[in-house]
Design a protein around this motif. Structure first.
Motif, PDB file in Angstrom:
ATOM      1  N   GLY A 380     -16.804 -13.731  -6.434  1.00  0.00           N
ATOM      2  CA  GLY A 380     -16.620 -12.062  -5.505  1.00  0.00           C
ATOM      3  C   GLY A 380     -17.242 -11.963  -6.245  1.00  0.00           C
ATOM      4  O   GLY A 380     -17.595 -11.210  -7.405  1.00  0.00           O
ATOM      5  N   GLU A 381     -17.885 -11.031  -5.134  1.00  0.00           N
ATOM      6  CA  GLU A 381     -19.042  -9.862  -5.874  1.00  0.00           C
ATOM      7  C   GLU A 381     -18.336  -8.361  -6.650  1.00  0.00           C
ATOM      8  O   GLU A 381     -18.843  -7.704  -7.129  1.00  0.00           O
ATOM      9  N   ASN A 382     -16.935  -8.409  -6.675  1.00  0.00           N
ATOM     10  CA  ASN A 382     -16.267  -7.821  -7.153  1.00  0.00           C
ATOM     11  C   ASN A 382     -14.443  -7.766  -7.201  1.00  0.00           C
ATOM     12  O   ASN A 382     -14.528  -8.643  -6.750  1.00  0.00           O
ATOM     13  N   ALA A 383     -13.710  -7.315  -7.636  1.00  0.00           N
ATOM     14  CA  ALA A 383     -12.011  -7.393  -8.202  1.00  0.00           C
ATOM     15  C   ALA A 383     -11.711  -7.588  -7.020  1.00  0.00           C
ATOM     16  O   ALA A 383     -10.758  -8.369  -6.482  1.00  0.00           O
ATOM     17  N   ASP A 384     -11.707  -6.622  -6.150  1.00  0.00           N
ATOM     18  CA  ASP A 384     -11.501  -7.273  -4.487  1.00  0.00           C
ATOM     19  C   ASP A 384     -11.380  -8.189  -4.225  1.00  0.00           C
ATOM     20  O   ASP A 384     -10.314  -8.411  -3.706  1.00  0.00           O
ATOM     21  N   GLU A 385     -12.673  -8.673  -4.321  1.00  0.00           N
ATOM     22  CA  GLU A 385     -12.872  -9.311  -3.242  1.00  0.00           C
ATOM     23  C   GLU A 385     -12.851 -10.568  -4.082  1.00  0.00           C
ATOM     24  O   GLU A 385     -12.401 -11.786  -3.500  1.00  0.00           O
ATOM     25  N   VAL A 386     -12.726 -10.682  -5.739  1.00  0.00           N
ATOM     26  CA  VAL A 386     -11.674 -11.914  -6.282  1.00  0.00           C
ATOM     27  C   VAL A 386     -10.546 -12.104  -5.964  1.00  0.00           C
ATOM     28  O   VAL A 386      -9.766 -13.263  -5.671  1.00  0.00           O
ATOM     29  N   ILE A 387      -9.344 -10.888  -5.532  1.00  0.00           N
ATOM     30  CA  ILE A 387      -8.190 -10.831  -5.085  1.00  0.00           C
ATOM     31  C   ILE A 387      -7.959 -10.906  -3.646  1.00  0.00           C
ATOM     32  O   ILE A 387      -6.868 -11.381  -3.185  1.00  0.00           O
ATOM     33  N   LYS A 388      -8.831 -10.377  -3.229  1.00  0.00           N
ATOM     34  CA  LYS A 388      -9.039 -11.044  -1.473  1.00  0.00           C
ATOM     35  C   LYS A 388      -8.564 -12.107  -1.877  1.00  0.00           C
ATOM     36  O   LYS A 388      -8.652 -12.964  -1.046  1.00  0.00           O
ATOM     37  N   GLY A 389      -9.657 -13.923  -2.427  1.00  0.00           N
ATOM     38  CA  GLY A 389      -9.910 -14.819  -2.312  1.00  0.00           C
ATOM     39  C   GLY A 389      -8.414 -15.376  -2.912  1.00  0.00           C
ATOM     40  O   GLY A 389      -7.873 -16.221  -2.578  1.00  0.00           O
ATOM     41  N   TYR A 390      -7.601 -14.409  -4.291  1.00  0.00           N
ATOM     42  CA  TYR A 390      -6.733 -15.690  -4.947  1.00  0.00           C
ATOM     43  C   TYR A 390      -5.647 -15.461  -3.269  1.00  0.00           C
ATOM     44  O   TYR A 390      -4.987 -16.442  -3.157  1.00  0.00           O
ATOM     45  N   THR A 751      -3.625  -2.934   2.386  1.00  0.00           N
ATOM     46  CA  THR A 751      -2.910  -3.945   1.760  1.00  0.00           C
ATOM     47  C   THR A 751      -3.196  -5.677   2.541  1.00  0.00           C
ATOM     48  O   THR A 751      -3.031  -7.179   1.653  1.00  0.00           O
ATOM     49  N   TYR A 752      -2.802  -5.028   3.555  1.00  0.00           N
ATOM     50  CA  TYR A 752      -2.997  -6.628   4.156  1.00  0.00           C
ATOM     51  C   TYR A 752      -3.929  -6.966   5.357  1.00  0.00           C
ATOM     52  O   TYR A 752      -3.979  -8.229   5.285  1.00  0.00           O
ATOM     53  N   PHE A 753      -3.948  -5.729   5.764  1.00  0.00           N
ATOM     54  CA  PHE A 753      -6.203  -5.812   6.305  1.00  0.00           C
ATOM     55  C   PHE A 753      -6.623  -5.985   5.896  1.00  0.00           C
ATOM     56  O   PHE A 753      -7.116  -6.527   6.100  1.00  0.00           O
ATOM     57  N   ASN A 754      -6.891  -5.624   4.574  1.00  0.00           N
ATOM     58  CA  ASN A 754      -7.880  -5.055   3.914  1.00  0.00           C
ATOM     59  C   ASN A 754      -7.667  -6.378   2.504  1.00  0.00           C
ATOM     60  O   ASN A 754      -8.705  -6.351   1.299  1.00  0.00           O
ATOM     61  N   ASP A 755      -6.312  -6.768   2.227  1.00  0.00           N
ATOM     62  CA  ASP A 755      -5.997  -7.338   1.121  1.00  0.00           C
ATOM     63  C   ASP A 755      -6.051  -6.157  -0.267  1.00  0.00           C
ATOM     64  O   ASP A 755      -7.149  -6.927  -1.307  1.00  0.00           O
ATOM     65  N   TYR A 756      -5.966  -4.916  -0.361  1.00  0.00           N
ATOM     66  CA  TYR A 756      -6.286  -4.166  -0.927  1.00  0.00           C
ATOM     67  C   TYR A 756      -5.168  -4.072  -2.732  1.00  0.00           C
ATOM     68  O   TYR A 756      -4.403  -4.519  -2.028  1.00  0.00           O
ATOM     69  N   THR A 757      -5.052  -2.972  -3.467  1.00  0.00           N
ATOM     70  CA  THR A 757      -4.460  -3.197  -4.390  1.00  0.00           C
ATOM     71  C   THR A 757      -3.675  -1.620  -4.955  1.00  0.00           C
ATOM     72  O   THR A 757      -5.691  -0.783  -4.531  1.00  0.00           O
ATOM     73  N   ILE A 758      -2.994  -1.256  -4.711  1.00  0.00           N
ATOM     74  CA  ILE A 758      -2.352   0.811  -4.493  1.00  0.00           C
ATOM     75  C   ILE A 758      -2.473   0.580  -6.113  1.00  0.00           C
ATOM     76  O   ILE A 758      -3.181   1.445  -6.053  1.00  0.00           O
ATOM     77  N   MET A 759      -2.045  -0.014  -6.900  1.00  0.00           N
ATOM     78  CA  MET A 759      -2.274   0.624  -8.975  1.00  0.00           C
ATOM     79  C   MET A 759      -3.949  -0.443  -9.061  1.00  0.00           C
ATOM     80  O   MET A 759      -3.851  -1.213  -9.436  1.00  0.00           O
ATOM     81  N   ARG A 760      -4.572   0.844  -9.598  1.00  0.00           N
ATOM     82  CA  ARG A 760      -5.834  -0.374  -9.589  1.00  0.00           C
ATOM     83  C   ARG A 760      -6.565   0.521 -11.204  1.00  0.00           C
ATOM     84  O   ARG A 760      -6.383   1.831 -10.985  1.00  0.00           O
ATOM     85  N   PRO A 761      -6.925  -0.663 -12.441  1.00  0.00           N
ATOM     86  CA  PRO A 761      -6.586  -0.240 -13.313  1.00  0.00           C
ATOM     87  C   PRO A 761      -8.752   0.111 -13.085  1.00  0.00           C
ATOM     88  O   PRO A 761      -9.536  -0.115 -11.367  1.00  0.00           O
ATOM     89  N   LEU A 763     -11.681  -0.401 -14.231  1.00  0.00           N
ATOM     90  CA  LEU A 763     -12.678  -1.538 -13.660  1.00  0.00           C
ATOM     91  C   LEU A 763     -13.055  -1.880 -12.717  1.00  0.00           C
ATOM     92  O   LEU A 763     -13.655  -2.953 -11.892  1.00  0.00           O
ATOM     93  N   MET A 764     -11.230  -1.398 -11.360  1.00  0.00           N
ATOM     94  CA  MET A 764     -11.274  -2.396  -9.948  1.00  0.00           C
ATOM     95  C   MET A 764     -12.784  -0.762  -9.197  1.00  0.00           C
ATOM     96  O   MET A 764     -13.382  -1.890  -8.371  1.00  0.00           O
TER      97      MET A 764
END
Length: 954
Positions: A380-390, A751-761, A763-764
């Motif tokens: 992924g281009e960033n951590a959010d994209e990686v978590i979306k892939g997960y 979290t559902y529609f964008n695979d978002y992360t609420i509590m974010r270090p 680095l994200m």
């Protein structure tokens, strides 16, 4: 005449034939046959393309891959287009985003981006190893995979652990499930990839070796200089008990078996124990240590305090890690000061030698038993994209019901129907917002654990109790364990079908209740057992109207404080195989039982599950995890910040903790009892109140806001009177949580529609600022808030780093702060340092006592100028699954900094009961015009009917 082209044609045919034997293309990838020589060398490597950015890698030393299926990967992921070609001595599989190179010589795998830049590479030579293992007649392998890792790489994730570690580069973590420890075998790298390790057995990251006892590594010397062991000195405060001194060949009293090696008949309850002497290292290098402790402990090494005082309750030890460089042949003083907590207590110190060259500073994965080596590469281009892939691999995170975003009150435990209702009524009387109240364990008769039947003396009308909770506009969560006493009919129903773990029954293992009762856990790996588990809940508890399910001890924790081998014996064999192979995924199977069960009988009622353990994929079952029975200590509060952040990076967005800590130091209990008698605040009451105030301040910005613990009780009025700053602070942040409900519930939708992360270090959101990779005590709560918890007693300031990718505003004053600097900021008793990102748009709703008390027909929009910004308000029907079929709305807010305009977009979508008209009051904060956050701020008012409007901001 023979054509000169024939040799070339023949050579081409020969090359094609060789290639055909070296690899075979499949519908979703390729299988490469590796030139192996040894029996346990890799023979086949399989690459499966699941998406352009998702690659599944499998390897085996066998002639064929075993026919098995993953417990964590969702079915039906369709392969993306790919090509396969020979490139020198490798086979290359290419998608539109990545190129995967597999060596035909050794099976080594490299991942490159579309431009050919290496993203991740297995160690030269392949980095794979297979060691045969046989358990209960089943063959498998202990597997290891080593990846190269550059010096500037950072790793985050791995679930939730308690040693207050954040960046796992050059660190190690043993992955198993236990109370306060949740292992998820997924990491996110700052090199824009993630790796999901698909093994369910005991695993390790970073170092494949287990910690060993001190005498197997070091030469030990007692306090007089004699070789052979340390000196253990046991001193009791009890009259007539003589001090005992003895040689300790190791410090290993870590489970119910090894504590038998402590001095027999010596009363540890009021003892002070010292282990002292010297250790001599065999080679130069950095030695890693793990301290295991219950009670109070300090560690000095080379006459320096390397572990400041820590505490855990006797029945629930904790571990803490540290590393020290040592020189070969040099004797270094070691001193452990231990004050046990209770008659049974635990202490241990183990270590590992400097890491071997092939593993040092690399990314290392090891698992005890698998059928093959299995992992998933996520780009992924960033951590959010990686978590979306997960989440593409392991399942979408469901939207939790809106009421779950409100405040949760719990204690161990409401012992009667009157207690739980009385507590809830007091919240309403005092006008402290609350949505959820929790009934913890032991609502049944003492000898009937697992019956799902209430003790009629204490809970005479369970249905009336739940109805009364609902009448007070609250929800109820109830504790449901996978544990059953053998005398219950439910146990017998499972047992008759072979669905109960038998070792605890055979060994007559008794729990801690009353005289001690014998029981065991059901086998959640059996599909039939999962259905029966839900049926028993459905028959007995569901008709009461229970809203949420608390799945305690889901590791499974059949017996506290056992050694690893006995733990495996207690929770197996499973329906799928030995507990050695299926050691870490019980909580996932148990969550599936209730999620699938409830959706089968009430398909449009949102499920809420809270579990003490977890694994990859847990989010697809609408399940949150809490950090277990942590301690009421400042260092434990601090450790929850990094624990929660790494859990978030592990791809599971809903996490919570026991605000105030669960296990309570005796000084707080006795202090509270003394306070109850004389009404005066002593030093322990004073610290207890400040600890809880600071913890509530932090907890209000966790994905789920929940207090729980042993006595002293955690209701705000039981912590402090309403005139006290602790009470005032708790009330302030609880009200703030509810005023931010439009913002918070939008994140739940994301979290559902964008695979978002609420509590974010940090680095994200600020990946280009390398300073944030190791910041574990600040985080983003969604896109706007930077939260900076205070975790030291009597601290009234703390250092805060302001990431350089943004400028910032002080939430309470509106003061403008330039990014890229560290400041020592004010942290008064009643306030947590909070900062707002430049360009943030924050919707603030009405004052409420519960999450759906009022429609948000009047929203204050705070716009923080200085940079373009956007926020899309999400709304739906709050408590059903109609959002899955498009029943929801979005309203986009877009701020143009250059033009000074805010565009309120046209409402998109619709659902039953949606607001068609509302008012927005726009409040702006800027560098030149700072403004403190207030609920009743004046601003530009806009009437909104769903059509787009652009407002020029004043």
């Amino acid at each position: 005449m023979i054509s000169k082209k024939l040799p070339l044609i023949f050579a081409g045919m020969l090359l094609a034939a060789c290639s055909a034997t070296q690899y075979q293309t499949t519908d979703d990838g390729v299988v490469v046959n590796v030139k192996s020589s040894g029996k346990t060398d890799v023979k086949k490597v399989r690459i499966q393309v699941l998406r352009d950015e998702l690659i599944h890698v499998s390897a085996t030393p066998e002639n064929e891959f075993p026919k098995d299926s993953s417990l964590i990967i969702v079915p039906g992921i369709k392969s993306s287009p790919f090509t396969v070609k020979n490139v020198s001595d490798s086979v290359m599989v290419s998608t539109s985003r990545v190129k995967v190179m597999v060596s035909k010589q050794n099976g080594g795998v490299n991942f490159k981006d579309k431009n050919g830049k290496v993203i991740l590479a297995e160690q030269q030579g392949g980095g794979k190893s297979f060691t045969p293992i046989e358990v209960e007649g089943t063959n498998g392998y202990s597997v290891r995979q080593i990846f190269e890792s550059p010096a500037d790489e950072a790793f985050h994730g791995l679930g939730q652990h308690q040693s207050d570690e954040f960046n796992y580069k050059d660190k190690s973590e043993e992955l198993f499930q236990y109370n306060t420890k949740v292992s998820v075998p997924f990491i996110v790298s700052n090199k824009n990839y993630g790796l999901l390790w698909d093994s369910y057995s005991l695993s390790r990251f970073g170092d494949s070796r287990p910690y060993k006892q001190l005498n197997t590594i070091f030469k030990l010397y007692d306090k007089k200089g004699n070789q052979g062991g340390l000196t253990g000195t046991y001193t009791s405060k009890d009259k007539g008990v003589q001090t005992l001194e003895r040689k300790e060949e190791s410090i290993f009293f870590e489970d119910i078996k090894s504590i038998k090696n402590l001095p027999q008949n010596f009363p540890l309850k009021n003892a002070n124990v010292t282990y002292e002497g010297e250790i001599e290292a065999p080679v130069d290098g950095t030695y890693k240590f793990i301290l295991y402790y219950a009670g109070y402990v300090k560690v000095y090494l080379n006459n320096e305090l390397v572990v400041a005082e820590r505490w855990r309750t006797a029945w629930n030890p904790n571990s803490y890690k540290f590393a020290i460089p040592l020189q070969a042949g040099k004797r270094v003083p070691l001193r452990i000061e231990w004050r046990p907590d209770g008659g049974t207590s635990y202490c241990g110190l183990r270590a590992v030698t400097p890491q071997e060259v092939d593993e040092k500073s690399n990314q290392v994965w090891w698992s005890e038993m698998s059928k093959k080596l299995d992992y998933y590469f996520v780009y992924g281009e960033n951590a959010d994209e990686v978590i979306k892939g997960y989440r593409t691999l392991t399942g979408k995170s469901q939207i939790m019901p809106k009421w779950a975003m409100g405040y949760w009150q719990s204690r161990e435990r409401y012992k009667t129907q009157d207690e739980i209702l009385g507590s809830l009524k007091e919240f309403r009387k005092r006008k402290i917002p609350i949505d959820n109240i929790v009934l913890d364990w032991n609502y049944w008769e003492e000898d009937a654990w697992g019956s799902h039947e209430f003790d009629a003396k204490r809970f005479p009308n369970p249905k009336g109790m739940v109805d009364s909770i609902h009448a007070l506009n609250a929800k109820m969560m109830i504790s449901v364990w996978p544990k059953f006493y053998k005398t219950t009919e439910h146990f017998k129903e499972f047992d008759s079908k072979g669905w109960m773990y038998q070792q605890a029954i055979k060994d007559n293992v008794r729990d801690w209740v009353g005289p001690g009762y014998v029981g065991s856990f059901y086998d959640a790996y059996s599909g039939g057992a999962r259905k029966l588990f839900w049926k028993q809940i459905y028959d007995n508890l569901y008709p009461l109207g229970v809203d949420a399910w608390w799945m305690d001890a889901s590791e499974p924790n059949v017996l506290d404080c056992t050694d690893m081998e006995y733990r495996k014996a207690l929770c197996g064999p499973t329906a799928l195989g030995s507990s050695t192979e299926f050691f870490n995924t019980y909580a996932l199977m148990n969550a599936e039982a209730i999620y699938d069960g409830q959706r089968s009988v009430a398909p449009n009622k949102r499920v809420f599950l809270l579990t003490r353990s977890g694994f990859a994929g847990l989010q697809r079952y609408s399940t949150a995890t809490w950090s277990g029975d942590i301690a009421t200590r400042w260092e434990d509060m601090k450790a929850q910040i990094s624990a929660g952040l790494n859990f978030a990076v592990s791809g599971i967005p809903y996490w919570t903790m026991d605000i105030g800590g669960f296990c309570v130091e005796d000084r707080y209990v006795s202090g509270q009892l003394a306070f109850d008698k004389d009404g005066k605040e002593n030093s322990d009451n004073k610290e207890w109140r400040e600890l809880n105030a600071r913890w509530f301040q932090f907890g209000a910005f966790a994905p789920l806001y929940r207090a729980h613990g042993q006595f002293p009780f955690r209701e705000p009025w039981n912590i402090a009177p309403e005139t006290h700053p602790a009470y005032k602070s708790i009330l302030y942040y609880t009200n703030l949580r509810y005023r931010l409900m439009p913002y918070i519930y939008t994140m739940a939708g994301m979290t559902y529609f964008n695979d978002y992360t609420i509590m974010r270090p940090l680095l994200m959101d600020f990946a280009s600022d390398s300073k944030v990779e190791n910041i574990s005590d600040q985080f983003m709560f969604g896109p706007a808030f930077m939260v900076c918890p205070v975790y030291s007693y009597e601290a009234r300031k703390r250092n805060v780093y302001f990431p350089s990718d943004s400028n910032w505003f002080d939430f309470y004053t509106g003061r403008y702060i330039t990014g890229g600097q560290q400041l020592n900021v004010d942290a008064p008793y009643e306030r947590i340092p909070l900062f707002i990102r430049e360009g943030a748009i924050i919707p603030v709703g009405p004052e409420m006592q519960y999450s759906n008390e009022k429609p948000a027909d009047k929203i204050v929009l705070y716009v923080y100028k200085g940079k373009d910004g956007s926020f899309t308000l999400y709304e739906d029907e709050d408590d059903n699954y109609n959002y899955e079929t498009g029943k929801y709305t979005n309203i986009a807010f877009t701020y143009n900094n250059a033009k000074g305009t805010l565009t309120i977009g046209a409402r998109k979508g619709e659902f039953n009961g949606m607001l068609k008209n509302r008012k927005f009051t726009i409040v702006t904060v800027s560098k030149d015009k700072p403004k403190a956050f207030t609920y009743d701020a004046e601003g530009q008012t806009v009437d909104y009917n769903g059509t787009e409007q652009t407002i020029t901001l004043k």
